[in-house]
Motif scaffolding. Structure first.
Motif, PDB file in Angstrom:
ATOM      1  N   ALA A  37       0.827  -1.213   0.000  1.00 53.33           N
ATOM      2  CA  ALA A  37       0.000   0.000   0.000  1.00 53.33           C
ATOM      3  C   ALA A  37       0.860   1.261   0.000  1.00 53.33           C
ATOM      4  CB  ALA A  37      -0.937  -0.004   1.199  1.00 53.33           C
ATOM      5  N   LEU A  38       2.051   1.184   0.561  1.00 54.31           N
ATOM      6  CA  LEU A  38       2.936   2.349   0.570  1.00 54.31           C
ATOM      7  C   LEU A  38       3.394   2.748  -0.831  1.00 54.31           C
ATOM      8  CD1 LEU A  38       5.165   1.706   3.704  1.00 54.31           C
ATOM      9  CD2 LEU A  38       3.334   3.375   3.441  1.00 54.31           C
ATOM     10  N   ILE A  39       3.317   1.823  -1.774  1.00 52.23           N
ATOM     11  CA  ILE A  39       3.702   2.154  -3.145  1.00 52.23           C
ATOM     12  C   ILE A  39       2.762   3.213  -3.707  1.00 52.23           C
ATOM     13  CG2 ILE A  39       4.032   1.274  -5.488  1.00 52.23           C
ATOM     14  CD1 ILE A  39       4.716  -1.454  -4.234  1.00 52.23           C
ATOM     15  N   SER A  40       1.485   3.123  -3.385  1.00 51.57           N
ATOM     16  CA  SER A  40       0.540   4.116  -3.907  1.00 51.57           C
ATOM     17  C   SER A  40       0.838   5.501  -3.348  1.00 51.57           C
ATOM     18  CB  SER A  40      -0.900   3.709  -3.612  1.00 51.57           C
ATOM     19  OG  SER A  40      -1.127   3.629  -2.227  1.00 51.57           O
ATOM     20  N   ILE A  41       1.165   5.573  -2.080  1.00 46.81           N
ATOM     21  CA  ILE A  41       1.524   6.866  -1.485  1.00 46.81           C
ATOM     22  C   ILE A  41       2.815   7.379  -2.105  1.00 46.81           C
ATOM     23  CG2 ILE A  41       2.114   8.045   0.669  1.00 46.81           C
ATOM     24  CD1 ILE A  41       0.372   5.889   2.079  1.00 46.81           C
ATOM     25  N   GLN A  42       3.741   6.471  -2.361  1.00 52.39           N
ATOM     26  CA  GLN A  42       4.999   6.852  -2.999  1.00 52.39           C
ATOM     27  C   GLN A  42       4.754   7.444  -4.387  1.00 52.39           C
ATOM     28  OE1 GLN A  42       8.036   6.680  -1.490  1.00 52.39           O
ATOM     29  NE2 GLN A  42       8.697   7.844  -3.252  1.00 52.39           N
ATOM     30  N   CYS A  43       3.837   6.852  -5.138  1.00 54.47           N
ATOM     31  CA  CYS A  43       3.519   7.378  -6.470  1.00 54.47           C
ATOM     32  C   CYS A  43       3.017   8.814  -6.391  1.00 54.47           C
ATOM     33  CB  CYS A  43       2.448   6.511  -7.134  1.00 54.47           C
ATOM     34  SG  CYS A  43       3.012   4.902  -7.676  1.00 54.47           S
ATOM     35  N   VAL A  44       2.124   9.080  -5.442  1.00 56.93           N
ATOM     36  CA  VAL A  44       1.565  10.425  -5.293  1.00 56.93           C
ATOM     37  C   VAL A  44       2.656  11.408  -4.875  1.00 56.93           C
ATOM     38  CG1 VAL A  44      -0.120  11.824  -4.038  1.00 56.93           C
ATOM     39  CG2 VAL A  44      -0.733   9.531  -4.812  1.00 56.93           C
ATOM     40  N   LEU A  45       3.524  10.994  -3.964  1.00 54.40           N
ATOM     41  CA  LEU A  45       4.626  11.867  -3.554  1.00 54.40           C
ATOM     42  C   LEU A  45       5.581  12.160  -4.710  1.00 54.40           C
ATOM     43  CD1 LEU A  45       5.598  10.515  -0.034  1.00 54.40           C
ATOM     44  CD2 LEU A  45       4.615  12.723  -0.584  1.00 54.40           C
ATOM     45  N   LEU A  46       5.894  11.158  -5.486  1.00 54.28           N
ATOM     46  CA  LEU A  46       6.777  11.361  -6.626  1.00 54.28           C
ATOM     47  C   LEU A  46       6.129  12.269  -7.667  1.00 54.28           C
ATOM     48  CD1 LEU A  46       8.257   7.769  -7.039  1.00 54.28           C
ATOM     49  CD2 LEU A  46       9.439   9.799  -6.196  1.00 54.28           C
ATOM     50  N   GLU A  47       4.830  12.114  -7.867  1.00 54.66           N
ATOM     51  CA  GLU A  47       4.097  12.992  -8.792  1.00 54.66           C
ATOM     52  C   GLU A  47       4.164  14.436  -8.318  1.00 54.66           C
ATOM     53  OE1 GLU A  47       1.709  14.274 -11.905  1.00 54.66           O
ATOM     54  OE2 GLU A  47       2.389  12.212 -11.645  1.00 54.66           O
ATOM     55  N   HIS A  48       3.946  14.640  -7.042  1.00 55.55           N
ATOM     56  CA  HIS A  48       3.940  15.990  -6.477  1.00 55.55           C
ATOM     57  C   HIS A  48       5.324  16.647  -6.538  1.00 55.55           C
ATOM     58  CE1 HIS A  48       2.479  19.296  -4.090  1.00 55.55           C
ATOM     59  NE2 HIS A  48       3.468  19.123  -3.231  1.00 55.55           N
ATOM     60  N   SER A  49       6.377  15.844  -6.469  1.00 54.04           N
ATOM     61  CA  SER A  49       7.730  16.402  -6.484  1.00 54.04           C
ATOM     62  C   SER A  49       8.285  16.602  -7.896  1.00 54.04           C
ATOM     63  CB  SER A  49       8.680  15.511  -5.684  1.00 54.04           C
ATOM     64  OG  SER A  49       8.856  14.273  -6.340  1.00 54.04           O
ATOM     65  N   GLY A  50       7.510  16.274  -8.924  1.00 51.20           N
ATOM     66  CA  GLY A  50       7.962  16.484 -10.288  1.00 51.20           C
ATOM     67  C   GLY A  50       8.783  15.342 -10.866  1.00 51.20           C
ATOM     68  N   PHE A  51       8.704  14.194 -10.258  1.00 49.60           N
ATOM     69  CA  PHE A  51       9.474  13.027 -10.672  1.00 49.60           C
ATOM     70  C   PHE A  51       9.134  12.571 -12.087  1.00 49.60           C
ATOM     71  CE2 PHE A  51      10.133   8.332 -10.501  1.00 49.60           C
ATOM     72  CZ  PHE A  51      11.478   8.313 -10.222  1.00 49.60           C
ATOM     73  N   PHE A  52       7.884  12.762 -12.506  1.00 52.26           N
ATOM     74  CA  PHE A  52       7.432  12.267 -13.806  1.00 52.26           C
ATOM     75  C   PHE A  52       7.462  13.328 -14.900  1.00 52.26           C
ATOM     76  CE2 PHE A  52       5.398   9.570 -10.628  1.00 52.26           C
ATOM     77  CZ  PHE A  52       5.847   8.328 -11.052  1.00 52.26           C
ATOM     78  N   GLU A  53       8.033  14.490 -14.612  1.00 57.08           N
ATOM     79  CA  GLU A  53       8.131  15.543 -15.625  1.00 57.08           C
ATOM     80  C   GLU A  53       9.141  15.149 -16.698  1.00 57.08           C
ATOM     81  OE1 GLU A  53       9.153  19.100 -13.516  1.00 57.08           O
ATOM     82  OE2 GLU A  53       7.191  19.223 -12.541  1.00 57.08           O
ATOM     83  N   ALA A  54       8.983  15.772 -17.865  1.00 55.65           N
ATOM     84  CA  ALA A  54       9.909  15.510 -18.970  1.00 55.65           C
ATOM     85  C   ALA A  54      11.330  15.910 -18.542  1.00 55.65           C
ATOM     86  CB  ALA A  54       9.487  16.305 -20.201  1.00 55.65           C
TER      87      ALA A  54
END
Length: 166
Positions: free
Chosen positions: A89-106
């Motif tokens: 379940a922590l993976i889902s929270i990790q995804c949201v945190l990474l999204e918020h920090s700009g991890f998935f930006e170009a």
């Protein structure tokens, strides 16, 4: 990359699932798969939503992916599912945190590879060390895992310090 690591929740699963090598490797593979699928899903819809709706979509996609992974593990690898427990379940929270920090930006592909490579190396190293030391020792418990992680990180820091020309 340090900024991303500082905002991540990887320490809990790093210590929690690294008591055996198969468990650590399985968690790393599942984590990489879910985060990759999450990034692809959000890439398709990110620009079409406002900021508030992006957060809702982010939470929904992450929860769906983790739930699907849990259902597949329950159906085909029940023992592994039981061993990984709450850490999935922590993976889902990790995804949201990474999204918020700009991890998935170009332009962040190098940082993505570095982050998951470091996470994988640490998981596999801890899993191998803790598995070799044995289940009856303190290394199999969370405090032992934390001590071993500290020793690995200190060794890496010493290696980089002494390998640089002075």
């Amino acid at each position: 990359m340090t900024k991303l690591l500082a905002r991540s929740l990887m320490l809990a699963p790093l210590i929690g699932v690294s008591d055996t090598l198969p468990k650590a490797a399985s968690f790393w593979a599942i984590c990489v798969l879910i985060v990759t699928l999450y990034g692809l899903g959000m890439c398709c819809i990110r620009n079409r939503l406002d900021e508030r709706m992006q957060l809702m979509a982010s939470l929904l996609i992450a929860a769906i992916l983790v739930s699907c992974a849990e259902l597949l593990l329950q159906a085909f690898a029940l023992t592994l599912y039981q061993q990984l427990g709450i850490y999935l379940a922590l993976i889902s929270i990790q995804c949201v945190l990474l999204e918020h920090s700009g991890f998935f930006e170009a332009g962040q592909s190098k940082a993505r590879v570095q982050l998951f490579s470091l996470f994988g190396v640490l998981l596999i190293s801890l899993g191998a060390l803790r598995g070799q030391i044995g289940s009856g020792s303190i290394a199999a418990l969370a405090p032992g895992g934390l001590i071993l992680l500290g020793l690995l990180l200190a060794g890496r820091q010493a290696w980089t310090h002494f390998s640089k020309p002075h």
